[in-house]
Write a protein that holds these residues in place. Structure first.
Motif, PDB file in Angstrom:
ATOM      1  N   ASP A  22      -0.707   1.433  44.708  1.00 45.75           N
ATOM      2  CA  ASP A  22      -1.299   1.737  46.003  1.00 45.75           C
ATOM      3  C   ASP A  22      -2.048   3.062  45.888  1.00 45.75           C
ATOM      4  O   ASP A  22      -1.499   4.122  46.126  1.00 45.75           O
ATOM      5  N   GLY A  23      -3.271   2.966  45.472  1.00 44.07           N
ATOM      6  CA  GLY A  23      -4.034   4.161  45.129  1.00 44.07           C
ATOM      7  C   GLY A  23      -3.788   4.402  43.651  1.00 44.07           C
ATOM      8  O   GLY A  23      -2.644   4.372  43.196  1.00 44.07           O
ATOM      9  N   VAL A  24      -4.814   4.565  42.873  1.00 49.75           N
ATOM     10  CA  VAL A  24      -4.643   4.719  41.432  1.00 49.75           C
ATOM     11  C   VAL A  24      -4.728   6.198  41.076  1.00 49.75           C
ATOM     12  O   VAL A  24      -5.808   6.757  40.973  1.00 49.75           O
ATOM     13  N   HIS A  25      -3.559   6.820  40.913  1.00 51.96           N
ATOM     14  CA  HIS A  25      -3.511   8.231  40.548  1.00 51.96           C
ATOM     15  C   HIS A  25      -3.501   8.375  39.028  1.00 51.96           C
ATOM     16  O   HIS A  25      -3.599   7.385  38.290  1.00 51.96           O
ATOM     17  N   THR A  26      -3.387   9.588  38.544  1.00 50.74           N
ATOM     18  CA  THR A  26      -3.456   9.862  37.108  1.00 50.74           C
ATOM     19  C   THR A  26      -2.420   9.070  36.313  1.00 50.74           C
ATOM     20  O   THR A  26      -2.727   8.541  35.246  1.00 50.74           O
ATOM     21  N   GLY A  27      -1.206   8.960  36.817  1.00 51.42           N
ATOM     22  CA  GLY A  27      -0.163   8.197  36.126  1.00 51.42           C
ATOM     23  C   GLY A  27      -0.503   6.722  36.032  1.00 51.42           C
ATOM     24  O   GLY A  27      -0.311   6.088  34.993  1.00 51.42           O
ATOM     25  N   HIS A  28      -1.026   6.169  37.120  1.00 50.17           N
ATOM     26  CA  HIS A  28      -1.446   4.770  37.097  1.00 50.17           C
ATOM     27  C   HIS A  28      -2.605   4.566  36.124  1.00 50.17           C
ATOM     28  O   HIS A  28      -2.641   3.588  35.380  1.00 50.17           O
ATOM     29  N   ARG A  29      -3.553   5.485  36.141  1.00 47.72           N
ATOM     30  CA  ARG A  29      -4.718   5.381  35.246  1.00 47.72           C
ATOM     31  C   ARG A  29      -4.255   5.366  33.792  1.00 47.72           C
ATOM     32  O   ARG A  29      -4.736   4.577  32.987  1.00 47.72           O
ATOM     33  N   LEU A  31      -1.321   4.393  32.646  1.00 46.93           N
ATOM     34  CA  LEU A  31      -0.657   3.115  32.411  1.00 46.93           C
ATOM     35  C   LEU A  31      -1.673   1.991  32.219  1.00 46.93           C
ATOM     36  O   LEU A  31      -1.570   1.186  31.285  1.00 46.93           O
ATOM     37  N   LEU A  32      -2.688   1.944  33.071  1.00 50.62           N
ATOM     38  CA  LEU A  32      -3.704   0.898  32.971  1.00 50.62           C
ATOM     39  C   LEU A  32      -4.557   1.051  31.714  1.00 50.62           C
ATOM     40  O   LEU A  32      -4.886   0.061  31.050  1.00 50.62           O
ATOM     41  N   ASP A  33      -4.905   2.292  31.364  1.00 48.71           N
ATOM     42  CA  ASP A  33      -5.671   2.520  30.133  1.00 48.71           C
ATOM     43  C   ASP A  33      -4.859   2.132  28.903  1.00 48.71           C
ATOM     44  O   ASP A  33      -5.383   1.531  27.962  1.00 48.71           O
ATOM     45  N   THR A  34      -3.568   2.458  28.908  1.00 45.99           N
ATOM     46  CA  THR A  34      -2.691   2.097  27.788  1.00 45.99           C
ATOM     47  C   THR A  34      -2.550   0.585  27.692  1.00 45.99           C
ATOM     48  O   THR A  34      -2.589   0.014  26.599  1.00 45.99           O
ATOM     49  N   LEU A  35      -2.405  -0.071  28.819  1.00 42.14           N
ATOM     50  CA  LEU A  35      -2.337  -1.539  28.838  1.00 42.14           C
ATOM     51  C   LEU A  35      -3.586  -2.130  28.199  1.00 42.14           C
ATOM     52  O   LEU A  35      -3.498  -2.990  27.318  1.00 42.14           O
ATOM     53  N   LYS A  36      -4.746  -1.665  28.634  1.00 45.84           N
ATOM     54  CA  LYS A  36      -6.009  -2.188  28.109  1.00 45.84           C
ATOM     55  C   LYS A  36      -6.108  -1.952  26.600  1.00 45.84           C
ATOM     56  O   LYS A  36      -6.475  -2.859  25.845  1.00 45.84           O
ATOM     57  N   GLU A  37      -5.760  -0.751  26.158  1.00 46.19           N
ATOM     58  CA  GLU A  37      -5.826  -0.402  24.734  1.00 46.19           C
ATOM     59  C   GLU A  37      -4.880  -1.250  23.896  1.00 46.19           C
ATOM     60  O   GLU A  37      -5.261  -1.826  22.877  1.00 46.19           O
ATOM     61  N   GLN A  38      -3.627  -1.339  24.328  1.00 42.01           N
ATOM     62  CA  GLN A  38      -2.632  -2.091  23.563  1.00 42.01           C
ATOM     63  C   GLN A  38      -2.907  -3.594  23.572  1.00 42.01           C
ATOM     64  O   GLN A  38      -2.667  -4.278  22.581  1.00 42.01           O
ATOM     65  N   ALA A  39      -3.404  -4.111  24.680  1.00 47.69           N
ATOM     66  CA  ALA A  39      -3.756  -5.533  24.736  1.00 47.69           C
ATOM     67  C   ALA A  39      -4.887  -5.828  23.759  1.00 47.69           C
ATOM     68  O   ALA A  39      -4.855  -6.839  23.051  1.00 47.69           O
TER      69      ALA A  39
END
Length: 76
Positions: A22-29, A31-39
């Motif tokens: 709910d709102g993408v803060h630094t921690g979410h960013r 997590l999402l960047d790591t997901l994209k990289e690892q995938a």
């Protein structure tokens, strides 16, 4: 990163994160960047599971935080 609707079909090989987002803060960013990289490293489709409302609104409504963004804003 493409956003798809689960009703359109499900990729066979996925990497996923689950959260309210709910709102993408630094921690979410992060997590999402790591997901994209690892995938990408593993040849998987990055997938995000999110909720239309905070889980506490079901479990303990009196302690649920106010929503910061609508489901449409989160998708955008």
């Amino acid at each position: 990163m493409e956003i798809t609707n689960a009703t359109k079909g499900w990729p066979a090989a996925t990497a996923a994160v689950i959260g309210m987002f709910d709102g993408v803060h630094t921690g979410h960013r992060f997590l999402l960047d790591t997901l994209k990289e690892q995938a990408a490293i593993r040849g998987l489709t990055p997938t995000v599971f999110t909720f239309p409302r905070h889980p506490l609104s079901v479990i303990n409504p009196g302690n649920a935080p106010a929503r910061r963004t609508s489901p449409a804003e989160k998708l955008a």
